[in-house]
Write a protein that holds these residues in place. Structure first.
Motif, mmCIF file in Angstrom:
data_model
loop_
_atom_site.group_PDB
_atom_site.id
_atom_site.type_symbol
_atom_site.label_atom_id
_atom_site.label_comp_id
_atom_site.label_asym_id
_atom_site.label_seq_id
_atom_site.Cartn_x
_atom_site.Cartn_y
_atom_site.Cartn_z
ATOM 1 N N LEU A 65 1.702 55.554 49.213
ATOM 2 C CA LEU A 65 1.453 55.256 48.051
ATOM 3 C C LEU A 65 0.494 56.350 47.509
ATOM 4 N N LYS A 66 0.167 57.448 48.425
ATOM 5 C CA LYS A 66 -0.648 58.897 48.008
ATOM 6 C C LYS A 66 0.152 59.622 47.191
ATOM 7 N N ARG A 102 -1.930 42.884 45.231
ATOM 8 C CA ARG A 102 -0.457 42.332 45.381
ATOM 9 C C ARG A 102 0.395 43.411 44.903
ATOM 10 N N ILE A 103 0.033 43.963 43.701
ATOM 11 C CA ILE A 103 0.843 45.109 43.044
ATOM 12 C C ILE A 103 1.144 46.152 44.089
ATOM 13 N N LYS A 104 -0.027 46.679 44.635
ATOM 14 C CA LYS A 104 0.154 47.697 45.596
ATOM 15 C C LYS A 104 1.127 47.361 46.960
ATOM 16 N N GLN A 105 0.910 46.090 47.354
ATOM 17 C CA GLN A 105 1.981 45.527 48.450
ATOM 18 C C GLN A 105 3.422 45.408 47.909
ATOM 19 N N GLY A 106 3.405 45.203 46.634
ATOM 20 C CA GLY A 106 4.933 44.896 46.119
ATOM 21 C C GLY A 106 5.455 46.227 45.933
ATOM 22 N N LEU A 107 4.791 47.333 45.674
ATOM 23 C CA LEU A 107 5.274 48.675 45.464
ATOM 24 C C LEU A 107 5.927 49.054 46.616
ATOM 25 N N ILE A 108 5.008 48.805 48.068
ATOM 26 C CA ILE A 108 5.390 49.207 49.233
ATOM 27 C C ILE A 108 7.051 48.591 49.261
ATOM 28 N N GLU A 109 6.989 47.275 49.097
ATOM 29 C CA GLU A 109 8.228 46.526 49.436
ATOM 30 C C GLU A 109 9.284 47.206 48.551
ATOM 31 N N ARG A 110 9.091 47.563 47.431
ATOM 32 C CA ARG A 110 10.194 48.307 46.523
ATOM 33 C C ARG A 110 10.508 49.569 47.023
ATOM 34 N N ILE A 111 9.722 50.340 47.415
ATOM 35 C CA ILE A 111 10.220 51.859 47.833
ATOM 36 C C ILE A 111 10.687 51.534 49.184
ATOM 37 N N LYS A 112 10.627 50.732 50.085
ATOM 38 C CA LYS A 112 11.095 50.393 51.200
ATOM 39 C C LYS A 112 12.718 50.063 51.052
ATOM 40 N N ARG A 113 12.698 49.088 49.918
ATOM 41 C CA ARG A 113 14.072 48.595 49.644
ATOM 42 C C ARG A 113 14.846 49.636 49.256
ATOM 43 N N ASP A 114 14.482 50.442 48.483
ATOM 44 C CA ASP A 114 15.139 51.647 47.709
ATOM 45 C C ASP A 114 15.213 53.037 48.706
ATOM 46 N N GLY A 115 14.742 52.905 49.827
ATOM 47 C CA GLY A 115 14.866 54.082 50.705
ATOM 48 C C GLY A 115 13.949 55.411 50.112
ATOM 49 N N ASN A 119 7.934 57.814 49.769
ATOM 50 C CA ASN A 119 6.723 57.447 49.055
ATOM 51 C C ASN A 119 6.886 57.500 47.844
ATOM 52 N N ILE A 120 5.923 56.880 47.059
ATOM 53 C CA ILE A 120 5.919 56.372 45.748
ATOM 54 C C ILE A 120 6.411 57.558 44.843
ATOM 55 N N GLY A 121 5.795 58.628 44.807
ATOM 56 C CA GLY A 121 6.500 59.815 43.784
ATOM 57 C C GLY A 121 7.789 60.035 44.006
ATOM 58 N N GLU A 122 8.607 59.581 45.128
ATOM 59 C CA GLU A 122 10.170 59.688 45.129
ATOM 60 C C GLU A 122 10.728 59.164 44.123
ATOM 61 N N ALA A 123 9.961 58.021 43.472
ATOM 62 C CA ALA A 123 10.727 56.956 42.503
ATOM 63 C C ALA A 123 10.539 57.289 41.188
#
Length: 374
Positions: free
Chosen positions: A47-48, A341-354, A357-361
């Motif tokens: 998330l950094k 909860r939002i931060k945990q959910g963001l991790i789940e979503r970037i993992k799902r989408d491959g 890190n969050i910047g790639e999204a």
């Protein structure tokens, strides 16, 4: 825990409940170091990001309006926000508009406020920040606006902004120019192209002073609807901002209309005027994020704010083009545990989408949504 307190808070009017919540947060902030963070701690390397030369532990920030006078920065950091934006702060202290001036629209997850920029004034906030400068560990944004007075107009209004910038920039990691606040008597004071050009000329000149050389962001109004065609005036506003080399945009402010609300017309008439925030604003805010991302070729960071209430809305806004997102209204309904909860959910979503890190999204779904032909 917040679910236990919410019925008690919701028996109060919205502004009194907010004041009570802030007092409780001040008590928590004064407790043993680590007490609050132990309840909300969750960070992940993925998330950094690094923006404007600053390290952001995660992309989730506190929006302006929650902590106008910068009294609770340590608390917000302990809750887990990656950055905090305080204000709006004005050059002169103001009591704001008469009460009542803040209202919940519970069925829609929305708030309507006409606070009128009540705050302690730039000098008092600057003094408070300077006294606690070494305590802040995460980026701090300071949102500044014109003093709430119809007598301050034209060149005097520009000088009013300049005074706030001069006092507050030394303690800011970025300054947000609130040119679009809808709940003052004058309305959108500086969002007209000529007015914005005059303001930015002065602010960027003031920024040449070394201790005030901070990133400057512009906070814009939402479009009229999620189907809006963005007009030539907005294009001109963006062009002026880029000509002055602004460092980013914040999309968006509250909305002066009631589009998206399901509340009874009589209830809305009882509430009266004011800026609407919360879930009904999300689609419009995200559309503005998309537009800005495309208009700037993704080269200018955007903070998305408006209707961020869970991991889906946060992630969708990032994919639309935002590097960072902010929330405030959702805290009223969900409490501080929502941040984790939002931060945990963001991790789940970037993992799902491959994504690594969050910047790639950021900007991966920046295509404009359906819009009406011009």
């Amino acid at each position: 825990m917040y679910k236990l307190f919410r019925p008690f808070l919701f028996r109060m009017d919205a502004e009194r409940a907010h004041d009570v919540s802030l007092r409780a947060a001040e008590m928590a902030q004064s407790m043993t170091p680590g007490f609050v963070s132990s309840m909300f701690e969750f960070e992940d390397e993925r998330l950094k990001q690094r923006l404007w030369g600053k390290a952001f532990a995660n992309p989730l920030g506190l929006a302006a309006g929650a902590d106008k006078n910068a009294r609770l920065i340590d608390f917000w950091e302990s809750v887990g926000f990656g950055f905090v934006e305080v204000g709006s702060v004005t050059a002169q202290a103001s009591d704001g508009n008469p009460q009542p001036r803040a209202f919940r629209v519970r069925d829609d997850g929305a708030l309507i406020n006409r606070m009128g920029l009540n705050n302690d004034g730039a000098a008092a906030v600057a003094k408070r920040l300077a006294a606690n400068r070494s305590d802040h560990t995460r980026p701090l944004g300071i949102n500044i606006a014109k003093t709430h007075s119809p007598d301050i107009m034209g060149e005097a209004a520009v000088e009013d902004f300049r005074e706030s910038f001069r006092l507050l920039a030394p303690d800011a990691d970025y300054i947000a120019l609130n040119v679009s606040c809808p709940n003052t008597r004058e309305g959108k004071t500086f969002e007209a192209p000529d007015a914005l050009d005059a303001l930015l000329s002065v602010i960027m000149e003031e920024r040449e002073t070394p201790e005030r050389r901070v990133p400057v962001l512009i906070k814009l109004s939402p479009p009229d609807s999620a189907r809006v065609v963005f007009d030539s005036e907005l294009e001109e506003v963006i062009a002026i901002a880029l000509d002055h080399e602004v460092d980013g945009f914040i999309a968006t402010n509250t909305a002066s209309d009631r589009s998206g609300l399901s509340a009874d017309d009589a209830d809305l008439e009882r509430i009266g005027r004011g800026g609407m925030s919360g879930a009904p604003l999300h689609a419009r805010s995200m559309q503005m994020v998309r537009y800005l991302y495309r208009a700037t070729d993704g080269e200018v960071p955007i903070i998305g704010v408006g209707g961020i209430c869970d991991a889906d809305t946060a992630y969708d806004t990032i994919c639309a083009g935002a590097s960072l997102v902010q929330l405030y209204t959702a805290l009223v309904y969900e409490g501080p545990g929502l941040v984790k909860r939002i931060k945990q959910g963001l991790i789940e979503r970037i993992k799902r989408d491959g994504y690594a890190n969050i910047g790639e999204a950021t900007g991966t779904r920046s295509e404009m949504g359906e819009s009406v032909a011009s």
